[in-house]
Design a protein around this motif. Sequence first.
Motif, PDB file in Angstrom:
ATOM      1  N   VAL A 218       0.825  -1.206   0.000  1.00 38.56           N
ATOM      2  CA  VAL A 218       0.000   0.000   0.000  1.00 38.56           C
ATOM      3  C   VAL A 218       0.859   1.256   0.000  1.00 38.56           C
ATOM      4  N   ASP A 219       2.023   1.205   0.662  1.00 33.96           N
ATOM      5  CA  ASP A 219       2.890   2.389   0.676  1.00 33.96           C
ATOM      6  C   ASP A 219       3.551   2.593  -0.673  1.00 33.96           C
ATOM      7  N   THR A 220       3.879   1.489  -1.330  1.00 32.49           N
ATOM      8  CA  THR A 220       4.459   1.604  -2.676  1.00 32.49           C
ATOM      9  C   THR A 220       3.451   2.228  -3.637  1.00 32.49           C
ATOM     10  N   VAL A 221       2.176   1.816  -3.535  1.00 36.05           N
ATOM     11  CA  VAL A 221       1.132   2.393  -4.388  1.00 36.05           C
ATOM     12  C   VAL A 221       0.965   3.877  -4.093  1.00 36.05           C
ATOM     13  N   LYS A 222       0.977   4.253  -2.810  1.00 38.78           N
ATOM     14  CA  LYS A 222       0.803   5.659  -2.451  1.00 38.78           C
ATOM     15  C   LYS A 222       1.950   6.506  -2.979  1.00 38.78           C
ATOM     16  N   ASP A 223       3.182   5.944  -2.936  1.00 37.46           N
ATOM     17  CA  ASP A 223       4.326   6.678  -3.468  1.00 37.46           C
ATOM     18  C   ASP A 223       4.140   6.968  -4.954  1.00 37.46           C
ATOM     19  N   ALA A 224       3.486   6.046  -5.647  1.00 35.52           N
ATOM     20  CA  ALA A 224       3.299   6.209  -7.094  1.00 35.52           C
ATOM     21  C   ALA A 224       2.079   7.056  -7.426  1.00 35.52           C
ATOM     22  N   SER A 225       0.963   6.893  -6.670  1.00 32.43           N
ATOM     23  CA  SER A 225      -0.299   7.558  -7.024  1.00 32.43           C
ATOM     24  C   SER A 225      -0.674   8.711  -6.113  1.00 32.43           C
ATOM     25  N   LYS A 226      -0.061   8.780  -4.924  1.00 29.46           N
ATOM     26  CA  LYS A 226      -0.384   9.792  -3.906  1.00 29.46           C
ATOM     27  C   LYS A 226      -1.787   9.618  -3.335  1.00 29.46           C
ATOM     28  N   ASP A 227      -2.387   8.466  -3.537  1.00 29.14           N
ATOM     29  CA  ASP A 227      -3.759   8.250  -3.095  1.00 29.14           C
ATOM     30  C   ASP A 227      -3.851   7.083  -2.119  1.00 29.14           C
ATOM     31  N   ALA A 228      -5.052   6.908  -1.551  1.00 31.99           N
ATOM     32  CA  ALA A 228      -5.264   5.870  -0.535  1.00 31.99           C
ATOM     33  C   ALA A 228      -5.365   4.494  -1.175  1.00 31.99           C
ATOM     34  N   THR A 229      -4.791   3.494  -0.473  1.00 32.74           N
ATOM     35  CA  THR A 229      -4.859   2.099  -0.925  1.00 32.74           C
ATOM     36  C   THR A 229      -5.092   1.225   0.301  1.00 32.74           C
ATOM     37  N   THR A 230      -5.973   0.223   0.137  1.00 31.14           N
ATOM     38  CA  THR A 230      -6.288  -0.679   1.246  1.00 31.14           C
ATOM     39  C   THR A 230      -6.490  -2.079   0.708  1.00 31.14           C
ATOM     40  N   ILE A 231      -6.007  -3.074   1.499  1.00 33.51           N
ATOM     41  CA  ILE A 231      -6.267  -4.484   1.185  1.00 33.51           C
ATOM     42  C   ILE A 231      -7.218  -5.021   2.241  1.00 33.51           C
ATOM     43  N   PHE A 232      -8.304  -5.650   1.788  1.00 32.71           N
ATOM     44  CA  PHE A 232      -9.306  -6.223   2.690  1.00 32.71           C
ATOM     45  C   PHE A 232      -9.220  -7.743   2.665  1.00 32.71           C
ATOM     46  N   LEU A 233      -9.275  -8.360   3.833  1.00 27.31           N
ATOM     47  CA  LEU A 233      -9.514  -9.790   3.951  1.00 27.31           C
ATOM     48  C   LEU A 233     -11.009  -9.939   4.196  1.00 27.31           C
ATOM     49  N   ASP A 234     -11.698 -10.507   3.230  1.00 29.54           N
ATOM     50  CA  ASP A 234     -13.158 -10.513   3.248  1.00 29.54           C
ATOM     51  C   ASP A 234     -13.612  -9.054   3.299  1.00 29.54           C
ATOM     52  N   GLY A 235     -14.098  -8.564   4.417  1.00 26.43           N
ATOM     53  CA  GLY A 235     -14.500  -7.161   4.502  1.00 26.43           C
ATOM     54  C   GLY A 235     -13.744  -6.390   5.552  1.00 26.43           C
ATOM     55  N   VAL A 236     -12.596  -6.924   6.015  1.00 26.10           N
ATOM     56  CA  VAL A 236     -11.823  -6.297   7.098  1.00 26.10           C
ATOM     57  C   VAL A 236     -10.540  -5.708   6.537  1.00 26.10           C
ATOM     58  N   ARG A 237     -10.240  -4.451   6.911  1.00 25.75           N
ATOM     59  CA  ARG A 237      -8.991  -3.825   6.479  1.00 25.75           C
ATOM     60  C   ARG A 237      -7.821  -4.494   7.209  1.00 25.75           C
ATOM     61  N   ILE A 238      -6.908  -5.089   6.407  1.00 31.53           N
ATOM     62  CA  ILE A 238      -5.741  -5.726   7.011  1.00 31.53           C
ATOM     63  C   ILE A 238      -4.449  -4.995   6.658  1.00 31.53           C
ATOM     64  N   SER A 239      -4.540  -4.130   5.620  1.00 34.53           N
ATOM     65  CA  SER A 239      -3.368  -3.348   5.233  1.00 34.53           C
ATOM     66  C   SER A 239      -3.854  -2.078   4.555  1.00 34.53           C
ATOM     67  N   THR A 240      -3.384  -0.916   5.015  1.00 34.77           N
ATOM     68  CA  THR A 240      -3.853   0.347   4.447  1.00 34.77           C
ATOM     69  C   THR A 240      -2.836   1.436   4.700  1.00 34.77           C
ATOM     70  N   ASN A 241      -2.860   2.457   3.845  1.00 35.04           N
ATOM     71  CA  ASN A 241      -2.034   3.644   4.095  1.00 35.04           C
ATOM     72  C   ASN A 241      -2.882   4.811   4.582  1.00 35.04           C
ATOM     73  N   VAL A 242      -4.160   4.520   4.910  1.00 31.73           N
ATOM     74  CA  VAL A 242      -5.054   5.540   5.461  1.00 31.73           C
ATOM     75  C   VAL A 242      -4.773   5.673   6.953  1.00 31.73           C
ATOM     76  N   GLN A 243      -4.564   6.920   7.393  1.00 29.94           N
ATOM     77  CA  GLN A 243      -4.236   7.164   8.791  1.00 29.94           C
ATOM     78  C   GLN A 243      -5.507   7.449   9.598  1.00 29.94           C
ATOM     79  N   ASP A 244      -5.517   6.943  10.836  1.00 24.25           N
ATOM     80  CA  ASP A 244      -6.657   7.132  11.723  1.00 24.25           C
ATOM     81  C   ASP A 244      -6.135   7.349  13.142  1.00 24.25           C
ATOM     82  N   ASN A 245      -6.325   8.581  13.663  1.00 17.15           N
ATOM     83  CA  ASN A 245      -5.869   8.910  15.016  1.00 17.15           C
ATOM     84  C   ASN A 245      -4.374   8.646  15.203  1.00 17.15           C
ATOM     85  N   GLY A 246      -3.597   9.031  14.233  1.00 16.33           N
ATOM     86  CA  GLY A 246      -2.146   8.886  14.327  1.00 16.33           C
ATOM     87  C   GLY A 246      -1.638   7.526  13.904  1.00 16.33           C
TER      88      GLY A 246
END
Length: 638
Positions: A218-246
């Motif tokens: 997700v960080d590699t994608v953000k470096d290239a696109s400057k946008d948010a990227t997330t990987i979900f296992l079923d419907g749960v976020r397991i990897s993301t570059n979106v920040q929440d409360n630090g």
Amino acid sequence: MNTIPPIKRLGTKLIIYSIITALIPIVMLGAVSTDTINTEMTKQAQEKINDDLNTAESVVNLKLDKISSLNKYIISNDNTITSLKNNNTVELKTLAISYKNTSAPDFVVFFDGQGNVVARSNSDVTGDNSYEDLFKKVVNSTGYTSIEVLDKDSIKYENVAELVNIDIKGTEDSIDYSDSVQDSAMALVSIEPIYDKNGKLLGAAMAADILNKDYSIVDTVKDASKDATTIFLDGVRISTNVQDNGGRAIGTLVSEEVYNHVVLDGKTYYGRAFVVNEWYLTAYEPIYDSDNKIIGMLFVGTPESKFLALQANVRNQTFVVGLIGLLIALIVSYLINRGIIKPLEQLKQGAEWVSNGRYDQKVIVDSDDEFGELAKAFNKMATQINISDEKLKKHAEELKTSYNELKELDKLKSELIAIVSHELRTPLTSIKGYVELVLDGTMGTINDSQKKCLQVADDNIVRLRRLIESMLDLSKIERGELEMYREKVNLKAIVCDVIEYLKPLATEKNIKLNKEVEDIAIEADKDRITQVLTNLIENAIKFSPANESILVSGVLEEEHIHLKVTDRGAGIPKKDMEKIFNRFYQVDSSTKRKKGGSGLGLAVCKSIVEAHKGSIWVESELGKGSTFHIILPISTKD
């Protein structure tokens, strides 16, 4: 002279019209520009999302290729083949640790020919068949690399619980997940079979890189696109570059709408979503395992704020252009207004002269345009009006004299009709009496021929008496002397009496008289209402063919009684229906006279009904008959 309010003056209207005329193209241009910009922004946003999605897919595929390359190197290494062939588990474990440290997968596992684990990089546990399902897929195959879900039973000996375990943070509109999802891992898995030189299956090697809490993709994608990227296992976020409360927004759940669309229906979802603290334009794509089963989602999103800022900028520019156009229209319309209003004021003054009878005054407009031509036409009109006015005054005096003479003649006519009709009643009654004495044999026996002649004479006496009565009634109506003796009367009883009275006339033509009248009491002159009904029913009998029927109906409608007399006669032409209630008017004079009639009966009926504050009209269709309608109030009190 009335003063026109400022808002209603022509100058004000011209200014308003000019502003509207200027605003129409401005608004249209603004609408088209805004729509074009919105369309282009939507297109660019869609392209950006698709580019981000392609970038994310490329990064995932690159990492899969890296895992695959590592594993292919492992199985092609002679040391690996020899150690597995000799069941040298110590050496295999050393190799597994070495491969893990070299290429950084989360763990490496070796299997024997039956799928049992003989060595693993993360622990000393061997002999289990934790990856039996994955191993079966490589038997008699060349291996594969894919994204897989590894449940807690499969990875319980790999010491990766700290990576795998994610605290799920649900929301009100999210899916409720079981603990099995919470303890499972999504991983990039490469598993390759290992054969000896003779093609015999010795076992297999597996390298796995767990995506739970792994942010490299997700960080590699953000470096290239400057946008948010997330990987979900079923419907749960397991990897993301979106920040929440630090920290990273791990463990939060996708909405039920997206989950149903992507995981359950297997479709890519495009839309907008509120992620942590702002709105994003988003895309969710399903992630498939080696069995083509959807195991999660790949999400990319770009902030909507930058597109909204562009929209606001376009709106502001459109507003400024519109304001400038409005100001220009106001200035131009004011200048044009000054050139138009002056000649109009002069024409207005001329119109006031004409309205006050001053036809000799002339309007002066010194212009060669339409206003000048209008002034000339106005002056010519005033001259013609002056001439016509003198003629009209002369004709008015003549008409007034003629009107007074005609009014006096009409009065004399009415008085003459009243006198003559009154004087004719007495001798006519005497004649009828003597004719009836002769007819009934009182004056001696008469033969059939004499009786027939006397009967014709008696019929015509009755007809003449009815005409006289009608003329007297009309004369009284014209003089306002028709008296009404109102009392409570039963309408049904009146209808029954009239039908009984006219039954002999109907029997002669074998016509059946039917009645459907409600038992209703009204305030009316019994004799006059009887006269109206007698006239209408008698006419229906006269103009109905033999062997037909006539219906008299009456129903209560709110505070009125609605009477109808319906026949199946020849009907009345549409052109005559509005005239049949006029005095002396007959639909077809030749036919009417054969049947007998003066053209006064319906006129008398109308006068009587209107004297009761009611109304009468007819509906008819040629060849199908007529229906006369009467509406009478139950009470004549105001």
